[in-house]
Write a protein that holds these residues in place. Structure first.
Motif, PDB file in Angstrom:
ATOM      1  N   LEU A 166       2.352   1.718  -3.391  1.00 31.91           N
ATOM      2  CA  LEU A 166       1.351   2.199  -4.333  1.00 31.91           C
ATOM      3  C   LEU A 166       1.139   3.700  -4.156  1.00 31.91           C
ATOM      4  CD1 LEU A 166      -0.483   0.788  -6.408  1.00 31.91           C
ATOM      5  CD2 LEU A 166      -2.310   0.906  -4.712  1.00 31.91           C
ATOM      6  N   ALA A 167       1.077   4.120  -2.888  1.00 32.31           N
ATOM      7  CA  ALA A 167       0.887   5.540  -2.605  1.00 32.31           C
ATOM      8  C   ALA A 167       2.055   6.345  -3.159  1.00 32.31           C
ATOM      9  CB  ALA A 167       0.770   5.747  -1.099  1.00 32.31           C
TER      10      ALA A 167
ATOM     11  N   ALA B 294       0.840  -1.207   0.000  1.00 35.41           N
ATOM     12  CA  ALA B 294       0.000   0.000   0.000  1.00 35.41           C
ATOM     13  C   ALA B 294       0.872   1.253   0.000  1.00 35.41           C
ATOM     14  CB  ALA B 294      -0.922   0.000   1.221  1.00 35.41           C
ATOM     15  N   ILE B 295       1.946   1.215   0.791  1.00 33.65           N
ATOM     16  CA  ILE B 295       2.837   2.379   0.860  1.00 33.65           C
ATOM     17  C   ILE B 295       3.497   2.602  -0.507  1.00 33.65           C
ATOM     18  CG2 ILE B 295       4.938   3.298   1.905  1.00 33.65           C
ATOM     19  CD1 ILE B 295       4.150   1.797   4.457  1.00 33.65           C
TER      20      ILE B 295
END
Lengths: 275, 230, 234
Positions: free
Chosen positions: A13-14, A10-11
């Motif tokens: 992707l961000a 997720a990190i």
């Protein structure tokens, strides 16, 4: 460690999406111009800038603020060029070493706008007389109050009218601290008088009962100037490209483009770089 | 080893905010299957949590002569929002068991509790009884040497209770020491070798099960047996 | 009411005509707000969970600080970031002022406290339910944080959504650090502000309607996802 993996993903992707949006704008040749809400809201830039970009390959990013704010921004090195309309403030800016040379580009004029039925009987050719009547009638008046070029002009006219604003200010005088458009919206809602620049007025849709009451007074002349931010003070300033924009504005191509811009058939700005 | 017991409590007690939850107690656990009995609120759960290390004693200490791996099953099992299999694998994952081995052991544990077909079902959508089975499989997969159970059948119907009891018996038979709180006398009678009776935060007796049910040593236990007898 | 109908028609026209400028503004709005939401979640959710189950000195002060930051006026955040990112400021060398990245940073800054506070609340409740079970199974705090975050993923998606909602509705800070530059940092809210000051209220309202429709669409999607998850996972 499946969960931590997901978190890590997720990190990632961000971070990626951050780069994606940043990357979309990167690699482009551009300069940043700090200018005024009146110029932007008149629609001039939408017309003018593509012509310059076509001629030079340089894009122009405009940050539109009041003249005072635009000069502050440039003073911090956050713009390459300032394009504003408050001669006294511009000269101070250059004198302080924040900018290189002030060049006149064009002018338009301020107008006094007010309700059609004109309860203060301010209409005419004389801005000083008009303001005196508004003050005498305590008729609602909306002021930008934002250190913009228009605000500075308004204060000069009160002075010319011999009125000590601080002494007679009352609820009738609305100091709104807002841009030209917002001030026009406020005046339209209150049926109030205000000083506006013609360009913004011509492009303004929500006029309500407002119309032009005073225009043509020589003192209402509104000069625009352009200044390159001093690269000696701010090394990141794109001096060459900025200067190119200035040269284009004051040369024939830019001057003709300014003259050709019209709203509803009316000329808005008048080139006068040569003067 | 048997003489010294596998767990000793030395003046172990708990106070919380000035209230006495457990009077200091000396105990030695030697039996393979122990039931902690007492009325609701007597302190059974508190004692179990102290033994399992979920509560820190305010006085005294626990002595494990040989460190033993432990597990616990609660009255209401907390299921993760994941499949039954993932729930059973969770404890193994924490212990760093590699994934194929993890899957194998979790599947085996599920088969042993009779939920072999439930592996892919979302755990929280199961009935209370089924969830308690998953909880048993989850702890069984860890192959604990000591298993604590806090009223494992209190909220289950009789049929599920019987099933859970059978599984507890299987886990004990596989070599785990069992310590279980209950207020179901029949269950305690069927499962326990030894009874610890607790009343108002005080451990009143530790008696072999057969003797306890015939002739308890304390007046409170006699009253408890009389009230709880069907 | 007539104005509203006219704006609705205009909004429909703008959307159906596939106006390229509008599409650019909408996708920039979505892109930066999504980026900010992901970034704020990646930072804020573990932090919120850690605040929920950790026990360390200063924890209460931190909780109060994050709760207070939720009420931070966006203009204040914008001003602070402007001074930081300005060429004359400490991070001026990065050249981020007036870029979409600056908007992402501003939005992240504004919504992270919200995400921390909401996550902390959710995880605190979940911790009540799971604490003994997880500790009994041998989970240490870091593991418990990760487990609870994953277990609460569907509820946390609502937290992310609340953040996204605030991010995409943001105008004050975005105006200051983005500069509302046409084609570069002009997002839906700053366009609406600009059209309002041009007095083109029907266009401003039409854009507002599109923004509302977008936010409602995202919310609807999240609600459906959550309903599905509740049925699937309980």
């Amino acid at each position: 460690m499946q969960v931590l993996d997901r978190l890590r993903r997720a990190i990632l992707l961000a971070a990626l999406s951050l780069f994606a949006v940043a990357g979309a704008a990167a690699g482009e040749r551009f300069i940043t111009v700090a200018s005024t809400t009146s110029t932007e809201q008149s629609g001039l830039f939408d017309y003018l800038l593509p012509k310059f970009t076509q001629a030079s390959g340089i894009k122009v990013r405009v940050v539109a603020l009041g003249t005072g704010q635009a000069l502050d921004l440039a003073r911090r090195g956050d713009a390459d060029v300032v394009f504003v309309h408050d001669q006294a403030a511009e000269e101070k800016f250059v004198a302080a070493g924040d900018g290189l040379r002030r060049q006149p580009v064009m002018y338009n004029d301020f107008i006094l706008v007010g309700p059609k039925d004109d309860p203060a009987q301010a209409a005419g050719q004389d801005i000083a007389e008009g303001l005196r009547r508004i003050a005498a009638a305590r008729a609602p008046f909306v002021s930008r109050g934002d250190k913009s070029g228009t605000h500075a002009a308004e204060l000069r006219y009160w002075q010319a009218a011999g009125i000590d604003l601080d002494a007679i200010k009352g609820p009738w005088y609305r100091d709104t601290g807002s841009g030209m458009g917002a001030a026009l919206n406020t005046a339209a809602a209150l049926d109030a008088y205000l000083l506006a620049d013609r360009g913004t007025w011509l492009n303004f849709r929500n006029r309500g009962k407002l119309s032009i009451l005073i225009a043509g007074d020589r003192r209402l002349f509104n000069q625009y100037g352009v200044i390159l931010v001093n690269p000696a003070r701010h090394p990141e300033v794109k001096a060459a490209d900025g200067q190119r924009f200035i040269d284009w504005l004051v040369a024939a191509a830019g001057q003709q483009a300014i003259a050709a811009y019209r709203i509803g058939g009316e000329s808005v700005f008048f080139p006068n770089a040569a003067e | 080893m048997t003489m010294s017991g596998w767990l000793r409590l030395e003046a172990l007690g708990l106070n919380e905010n000035g209230a006495r939850l457990l009077n200091p107690v000396n105990l030695t656990l030697t039996a393979g299957r122990t039931a902690i009995l007492g009325a609701n609120g007597a302190g059974k759960s508190t004692l179990l949590r102290l033994l399992h290390g979920l509560l820190r004693p305010s006085e005294g200490r626990l002595i494990w002569p040989t460190p033993l791996s432990q597990g616990m099953v609660f009255q209401r099992p907390a299921m993760l929002r994941a499949t039954v299999l993932a729930n059973v694998e969770y404890g193994l994952k924490i212990r760093g068991v590699e994934s194929a081995e993890r899957r194998r052991r979790a599947a085996a544990a599920l088969a042993q509790v009779g939920l072999g077909d439930f592996a892919k079902r979302p755990a929280r959508r199961l009935s209370g009884g089924e969830q308690q089975h998953v909880a048993l499989a989850r702890v069984w997969a860890l192959e604990p040497q000591v298993l604590f159970l806090d009223e494992p059948t209190a909220s289950l119907d009789p049929a599920s209770s019987r099933e859970v009891e059978r599984i507890i018996g299987d886990i004990a038979a596989a070599g785990a020491r069992i310590v279980m709180s209950s207020h179901n006398l029949g269950q305690a009678r069927r499962l326990a070798e030894e009874v610890i009776f607790i009343d108002h935060g005080a451990v009143l007796e530790q008696t072999p099960a057969a003797e306890f049910f015939k002739q308890p040593g304390s007046e409170a236990a006699r009253r408890f047996l009389r009230d709880e007898m069907p | 009411m007539q104005e509203f109908a006219a704006s609705l028609a205009l909004a429909a026209h703008l959307v159906s005509a596939g106006d390229a400028r509008l599409a650019g503004i909408v996708s920039l709005s979505l892109g930066v707000s999504l980026g900010a939401t992901l970034l704020a979640c990646a930072l804020g959710m573990p932090l919120g969970a850690w605040l929920a189950i950790g026990r360390f000195p200063g924890r209460h002060t931190l909780i109060v600080a994050f709760n207070a930051l939720m009420g931070l006026p966006s203009v204040v955040a914008g001003l602070f970031l402007y001074l930081l990112l300005s060429r004359a400021g400490p991070l001026g060398g990065l050249g981020l002022l007036f870029t979409p990245t600056a908007i992402v940073i501003a939005q992240t800054f504004l919504i992270a406290p919200l995400i921390v506070a909401l996550t902390r609340q959710l995880i605190e409740d979940a911790w009540q339910e799971y604490r003994e079970q997880l500790r009994s199974l041998g989970a240490r705090r870091t593991r418990a944080v990760a487990t609870l975050l994953w277990d609460g993923r569907f509820s946390l998606s609502i937290v992310g959504l609340a953040g996204f909602g605030r991010a995409i509705a943001e105008v004050g800070a975005v105006m200051i650090v983005g500069g509302n530059i046409d084609g570069v940092t002009r997002v839906m809210t700053t366009t609406i502000a600009l059209e309002t000051s041009k007095g083109d209220l029907p266009l401003a309202l039409a854009l507002s309607l599109i923004l509302i429709a977008l936010v409602m669409g995202v919310n609807l999607f999240a609600a459906l996802l959550r309903a599905w998850a509740a049925r699937r996972w309980g």
